[in-house]
Every structure is written in structure tokens, then in C-alpha cells.
Motif scaffolding. Structure first.
Motif, PDB file in Angstrom:
ATOM      1  N   SER A  16       0.803  -1.218   0.000  1.00 55.57           N
ATOM      2  CA  SER A  16       0.000   0.000   0.000  1.00 55.57           C
ATOM      3  C   SER A  16       0.842   1.278   0.000  1.00 55.57           C
ATOM      4  CB  SER A  16      -0.928   0.020   1.222  1.00 55.57           C
ATOM      5  OG  SER A  16      -0.205   0.294   2.406  1.00 55.57           O
ATOM      6  N   SER A  42      -7.568 -14.857  12.702  1.00 55.63           N
ATOM      7  CA  SER A  42      -7.927 -13.527  12.225  1.00 55.63           C
ATOM      8  C   SER A  42      -7.739 -12.517  13.347  1.00 55.63           C
ATOM      9  CB  SER A  42      -9.366 -13.488  11.713  1.00 55.63           C
ATOM     10  OG  SER A  42     -10.264 -13.741  12.771  1.00 55.63           O
ATOM     11  N   TYR A  44      -5.909  -8.250  14.006  1.00 59.36           N
ATOM     12  CA  TYR A  44      -5.184  -7.096  13.485  1.00 59.36           C
ATOM     13  C   TYR A  44      -3.688  -7.257  13.673  1.00 59.36           C
ATOM     14  CZ  TYR A  44      -9.531  -4.663  12.796  1.00 59.36           C
ATOM     15  OH  TYR A  44     -10.764  -4.310  12.338  1.00 59.36           O
ATOM     16  N   VAL A  66      -3.670  -3.393  10.124  1.00 62.26           N
ATOM     17  CA  VAL A  66      -4.405  -4.001   9.014  1.00 62.26           C
ATOM     18  C   VAL A  66      -5.080  -5.269   9.539  1.00 62.26           C
ATOM     19  CG1 VAL A  66      -2.382  -5.294   8.183  1.00 62.26           C
ATOM     20  CG2 VAL A  66      -4.279  -4.822   6.619  1.00 62.26           C
ATOM     21  N   TYR A  67      -6.336  -5.454   9.129  1.00 62.64           N
ATOM     22  CA  TYR A  67      -7.065  -6.675   9.479  1.00 62.64           C
ATOM     23  C   TYR A  67      -6.611  -7.791   8.544  1.00 62.64           C
ATOM     24  CZ  TYR A  67     -10.769 -10.090   9.938  1.00 62.64           C
ATOM     25  OH  TYR A  67     -11.459 -11.260  10.141  1.00 62.64           O
ATOM     26  N   ARG A  69      -6.937 -12.254   7.801  1.00 63.96           N
ATOM     27  CA  ARG A  69      -7.583 -13.541   8.070  1.00 63.96           C
ATOM     28  C   ARG A  69      -6.818 -14.588   7.278  1.00 63.96           C
ATOM     29  NH1 ARG A  69     -12.088 -16.813   6.447  1.00 63.96           N
ATOM     30  NH2 ARG A  69     -13.301 -17.425   8.257  1.00 63.96           N
ATOM     31  N   PHE A  78      -6.764 -13.235   3.474  1.00 65.88           N
ATOM     32  CA  PHE A  78      -7.573 -12.058   3.185  1.00 65.88           C
ATOM     33  C   PHE A  78      -7.061 -10.925   4.061  1.00 65.88           C
ATOM     34  CE2 PHE A  78     -10.880  -9.242   4.742  1.00 65.88           C
ATOM     35  CZ  PHE A  78     -11.338  -8.702   3.561  1.00 65.88           C
ATOM     36  N   ALA A  79      -7.095  -9.718   3.541  1.00 73.00           N
ATOM     37  CA  ALA A  79      -6.728  -8.547   4.347  1.00 73.00           C
ATOM     38  C   ALA A  79      -7.652  -7.392   4.021  1.00 73.00           C
ATOM     39  CB  ALA A  79      -5.282  -8.141   4.081  1.00 73.00           C
ATOM     40  N   GLY A  80      -7.908  -6.590   5.019  1.00 72.17           N
ATOM     41  CA  GLY A  80      -8.656  -5.353   4.824  1.00 72.17           C
ATOM     42  C   GLY A  80      -7.718  -4.284   4.288  1.00 72.17           C
ATOM     43  N   VAL A  81      -8.205  -3.090   4.204  1.00 75.17           N
ATOM     44  CA  VAL A  81      -7.398  -1.958   3.734  1.00 75.17           C
ATOM     45  C   VAL A  81      -6.481  -1.518   4.872  1.00 75.17           C
ATOM     46  CG1 VAL A  81      -7.469   0.422   2.902  1.00 75.17           C
ATOM     47  CG2 VAL A  81      -9.222  -1.225   2.170  1.00 75.17           C
ATOM     48  N   LYS A  83      -4.108   0.755   7.229  1.00 76.51           N
ATOM     49  CA  LYS A  83      -4.121   2.152   7.646  1.00 76.51           C
ATOM     50  C   LYS A  83      -2.746   2.493   8.198  1.00 76.51           C
ATOM     51  CE  LYS A  83      -5.988   6.096   8.718  1.00 76.51           C
ATOM     52  NZ  LYS A  83      -6.114   7.112   7.721  1.00 76.51           N
TER      53      LYS A  83
END
Length: 103
Positions: A16, A42, A44, A66-67, A69, A78-81, A83
């Protein structure tokens, strides 16, 4: 699997950034959430990253989270966006403290 989750979180944060190859991480820690089982990890990944920024030059020890799983020993991820805080606001400090269990 927490090591796999932490490595994956750093990887997602790295991607990112403006200059992914410039990133160095410190204090990366995985904080699991209630969704964990024998097959799923899962939660952070939180820590600090130092990387080159097109906007500011270098960011020194910018907090991030970042989150992530991870299933089946890392076979599905899987990952979230992510920050990354290049300038901390009161809201970003609260979010970091809540998700990363900071004191």
C-alpha cells in the motif's frame, strides 16, 4: 499461524506504500479476535513502519494496522485496507489503541 498472519499483514501494508521496497517494520504484533479457531486465524497486525513517502519524504515510525484472516496454515489469505498514520489525529490514536490494544 500467527507468524503467517503477521508476515502477511506486513506484506499488505508494504504493497500500500508509495515505495514498497523502502519499508522497514518494527514492533509488528498480531492481535487475534474472537473469530479464531483451529482452521482460521484472524485479527489485526499492528506496529510501526518506516518508508519513503512521495508526499513527505520519509515517514519515521508511522503506526499502522491491518485486518488479516488466514486459513489452513496460510493457504487462503484475506486482508482489509491497511491504515498507515503519517500524521496522527485524535481519532487515529483512538482507533489504534482500540484495535491494537495499546496502553
Amino acid at each position: 499461524m500467527t507468524g503467517v498472519a503477521t508476515e502477511y499483514g506486513e506484506y499488505v501494508v508494504r504493497l500500500s506504500l508509495d515505495a514498497p521496497d523502502s519499508a522497514t517494520f518494527s514492533g509488528s504484533t498480531f492481535y487475534p479476535n474472537a473469530e479464531n479457531s483451529a482452521d482460521v486465524t484472524s485479527g489485526y497486525v499492528c506496529g510501526e513502519v518506516r518508508a519513503k513517502s512521495a508526499r513527505y519524504g520519509y515517514i519515521y515510525n508511522a503506526p499502522y494496522y491491518v485486518y488479516v484472516r488466514v486459513t489452513e496454515n496460510g493457504s487462503k489469505k484475506f486482508a482489509g485496507v491497511p491504515k498507515v498514520f503519517d500524521g496522527q489525529t485524535e481519532k487515529s490514536k483512538q482507533d489504534y489503541a482500540l484495535l491494537c490494544k495499546a496502553q
